[in-house]
Scaffold this active site. Structure first.
Site, PDB file in Angstrom:
ATOM      1  CG  MET A   1      -1.994   0.900   1.340  1.00  0.00           C
ATOM      2  SD  MET A   1      -3.336   0.411   0.277  1.00  0.00           S
ATOM      3  CE  MET A   1      -4.220  -0.767   1.286  1.00  0.00           C
ATOM      4  CE  LYS A   2       5.658   1.926   4.183  1.00  0.00           C
ATOM      5  NZ  LYS A   2       5.803   1.138   5.389  1.00  0.00           N
TER       6      LYS A   2
END
Lengths: 258, 526
Positions: A140-141
């Site tokens: 995600m990051k």
């Protein structure tokens, strides 16, 4: 690497048919070099280091630093003038062909053309435990200010983590009906990463899955050219951002299925 | 230790209390269980060495036989001692006979039980005596040669070939290294056995085997004499064979061992029930053997952001400290891990890193601490990397770190070449010498960036520890509280090797450990 960089320009006066290293004057050929030898330092070792550099193609090899590493080893820093040149105009390097797209554009394209989420499986395979690369692309990051593929509604991402044996990876790819598989190889020794990648391609082909899969590999020693030689569809090196990989997957899937 | 950060002693005490509660819960869980690796460690302690014709360790064959016979829940020691008694063989001979099916494992008949127990106690005592001797040898080296100033400079060798490793280790010793770690072959932590013999093929590192431990020990002893300093040997008491590795370390005079169940759970997906049980035993072994342990919190910051997640490192260090102290380790044996992993282009990054490094120093004043160099933002630009490592060295010396892992300019590229380490050692020695007393001279501005950052990290660590105490450590790991990674109590590798102790469980090595710990492990710091 980013499309935001200013356009590349050529230094003036360069002969593209005969490119050589540059120290402070065009075509001076200056190269810096360091290595260790399994012999203690001394006059003979010094001459040996110089001759080695000469055989590497360096004119006027000059030793600037020698050090005794102990236990029969020595360390050398040299400079020399490379006697070779290359013809840039004759070089052809296969490149990944995918348009630069934003996260939204990629999602829109796949929503329209695929009508479902593409299943992307990622793993740091074989003995490699260094997930920094695959995590940067998938998590995600993300990486370098770009979100990873998990953030894209267009993708369903399965990050299998580190040290995934090829057999396990293959079973997972079958079970999850993957559309694309990303294999990361970061730390290597004696080319173990290449053997592992070659084995992976062989296994997928033997299993009859090859044509259903977009096969991708990545890592600091991976180039697109190496990836193609190994039988992958694409290879991504250091500094690749998630969006580049996402755009390639979207573009290539649509090219094949759209 | 001078207090420069104006940290709230109440916040430290409350954090430590919460960590203590967490540690007790973990150790209660471990006390009711044993594992295949603990029982194999018992056999190694009792003198079993070697492998069968297929190079499978005899300790694995014996423990597997005990599992098949339904005997392991009561401990391997008694049935094995009975096999020694009935056969008249030495421990390795009896183990070989069991592995070849020439000798069966069984509980002793009532008439033989006391004799078998006496043999087991004798064999356990033989192991203890060997460990006492090992401790004395180390102490004699340190008394005679010393080991040089802190921080201890720590480098890795990892050629894959133990005979190349020894050459590189000796070159490192000459360049000033004080601790030499042999990185294990990638994925060894996932093997449920320890390979046998001297090895020359490994990937990303060299297999940890008893023979390789001995070969490296001999090379480092030779180098210690050459350089006039005792050079410490380091390896890994981690992974599925954690208790056996700790035992081999104790027997073969390793001085430092990586030992952290949380690391294995998070980064190797080892089952938490298995490795937390293994860890309790292995820490007692290390405590008795005067081994300095290193924990792996530094790795959290390779996946989680180093600025956002700094408090998870501190929280985990407190948990590790509380578990370790309850296993008999002394503060001087705790190389709690932390790292410099922030983006080097972040404004004031150096100040934040110094704040965190100094904060850990002040919260664990008697622990040596293990400070890890940058890896996440190392790029292959070796010139920039050398400068990042220099910043790290400066932060290390000005905050009083005890064990300093050397950054390599070729990090993220390949296992180090012979000169990479020498260049790193020369640069680091230059910096720690040039700034030797900087720590004594520096004060931090009240309420400035450094103090504010340290207080903020401590506050968040306290909050996290209180949350983990409420969730339990297992629950916290399942909720992804550390390193942004989620693990479940039933997931991961090795759960099938965990057994609830039976009502007749008996382990004379535990008694031997109690005795050694009561004698007090020798304090080998300078």
């Amino acid at each position: 690497m980013s499309s935001d960089n200013p356009p590349t320009r050529m230094a003036s006066g360069v002969d593209l048919h005969a490119v050589r290293p540059y120290g402070d004057t065009l075509s001076d050929g200056l190269v810096q070099l360091s290595f260790s030898l399994p012999i203690p330092p001394g006059p003979e070792a010094r001459e040996a280091a110089r001759r080695l550099a000469a055989q590497m193609g360096l004119n006027e090899p000059q030793i600037y630093h020698e050090a005794d590493l102990g236990y029969g080893f020595s360390f050398w820093i040299l400079y020399g003038k490379c006697r070779f040149h290359v013809d840039l105009t004759r070089i052809v390097v296969p490149k990944i062909e995918a348009p630069a797209m934003s996260l939204e554009e990629i999602n829109d394209l796949l929503r329209e053309k695929a009508g479902r989420r593409l299943r992307v499986v990622g793993a740091c395979s074989g003995t490699d435990a260094h997930t920094v690369g695959i995590d940067a692309i998938l998590n995600m990051k993300g990486f370098a200010g770009e979100y990873g593929l998990e953030r894209y509604p267009a993708f369903e991402v399965f990050n299998l983590g580190s040290q995934v044996p090829n057999e396990v990876l293959l079973a997972k790819v079958r079970e999850l009906k993957a559309d694309a598989v990303l294999v990361s190889q970061v730390v290597t020794q004696k080319d173990v990463h290449l053997n592992n990648l070659a084995e992976w391609v062989d296994m997928v082909e033997a299993d009859g899955l090859r044509n259903d899969l977009l096969m991708v590999c990545g890592g600091p020693r991976i180039t697109h050219e190496v990836a193609l030689e190994l039988g992958f569809d694409a290879g991504f090196g250091t500094g690749t951002t998630p969006r580049t990989v996402a755009a390639w997957i979207a573009h290539e899937w649509v090219r094949r299925h759209g | 230790m001078e207090r420069k950060l104006d940290l709230d002693p109440g916040a430290i005490a409350r954090s430590r209390d919460a960590a203590g509660n967490i540690a007790e819960e973990v150790l209660r869980f471990a006390a009711d269980r044993t594992t295949v690796s603990i029982e194999r460690a018992v056999l190694r302690w009792m003198g079993v060495e070697g492998g069968d014709a297929d190079c499978i360790p005899l300790v694995n064959r014996v423990v597997d036989a005990a599992v098949a016979a339904g005997l392991l829940e009561d401990g391997i020691a008694l049935p094995f001692a009975e096999a020694v008694r009935s056969s008249g063989l030495d421990p390795s001979g009896a183990a070989r006979a069991i592995s070849e099916g020439r000798l069966a494992l069984a509980r002793p008949a009532p008439g033989h039980e006391e004799a078998a127990r006496a043999i087991a106690r004798d064999l356990a005592e033989t192991g203890s005596e060997r460990i006492r001797r090992t401790n004395r040898t180390r102490q004699a080296f340190l008394d005679r040669l010393g080991e040089g100033p802190r921080p201890l400079l720590y480098v890795i060798v990892a050629s894959g070939n133990i005979h190349e490793d020894t050459v590189q280790a000796q070159v490192c010793a000459k360049a000033g290294a004080q601790v030499i770690a042999v990185i294990r072959s990638t994925a060894q932590s996932l093997l449920d056995y320890i390979p046998e013999g001297a090895t020359t093929e490994g990937y990303g590192g060299t297999y940890a085997t008893q023979a390789n431990f001995r070969i490296m020990r001999a090379a480092l002893d030779e180098a210690s004499e050459d350089v006039g300093r005792y050079v410490r040997q380091c390896n890994y008491a981690s992974g599925l064979c954690m208790p056996e590795m700790a035992t081999l370390g104790a027997l073969e005079r390793l001085d430092v061992m990586l030992n952290d169940a949380l690391y294995g759970i998070l980064f190797r997906d080892i089952n938490m029930q298995r490795t937390l049980t293994d860890q309790a035993f292995s820490r007692r072994v290390s405590a008795a053997a005067g081994i300095l342990i290193n924990t792996g919190e530094d790795n959290y910051l390779t996946t989680a952001d180093a600025f956002e997640s700094a408090h998870t490192v501190l929280a985990s260090e407190l948990i590790n400290e509380q578990i370790a102290l309850r296993c008999g380790l002394k503060p001087w044996q705790l190389g709690l891990g932390h790292a410099m992993q922030m983006n080097p282009f972040r404004e004031d990054m150096f100040l934040y890193e110094v704040a965190q490094a100094r904060m850990v120093r002040e919260i664990f004043p008697e622990c040596p601490l293990k400070y890890m160099p940058p890896t996440k933002y190392m790029t292959g630009d070796i010139f920039r990397g050398h400068v990042q490592d220099a910043l790290f060295s400066l932060a290390s010396v000005m905050t009083g770190q005890g064990i300093h892992l050397l950054g390599m300019m070729t990090e993220a590229m390949h296992t180090p070449h012979i000169h990479d380490r020498t260049l790193a050692l020369e640069a680091t020695r230059m910096i720690v010498t040039a700034a030797r007393h900087l720590e004594d001279e520096v004060q931090f501005k009240p309420g400035g960036i450094v103090q504010t950052r340290a207080r903020e990290v401590l506050g968040r660590a306290q909050g996290l520890l209180e949350q983990v105490r409420d969730e339990g450590l297992f629950g916290a790991l399942a909720n992804g509280r550390f390193a942004d990674i989620r693990r479940t109590p039933e997931g991961g590798r090795g759960l099938d090797g965990v057994l609830a102790k039976g009502p007749r469980y008996w382990n004379p090595v535990e008694d031997a450990l109690d005795a050694l710990l009561a004698e007090g492990a020798p304090e080998v710091t300078e």
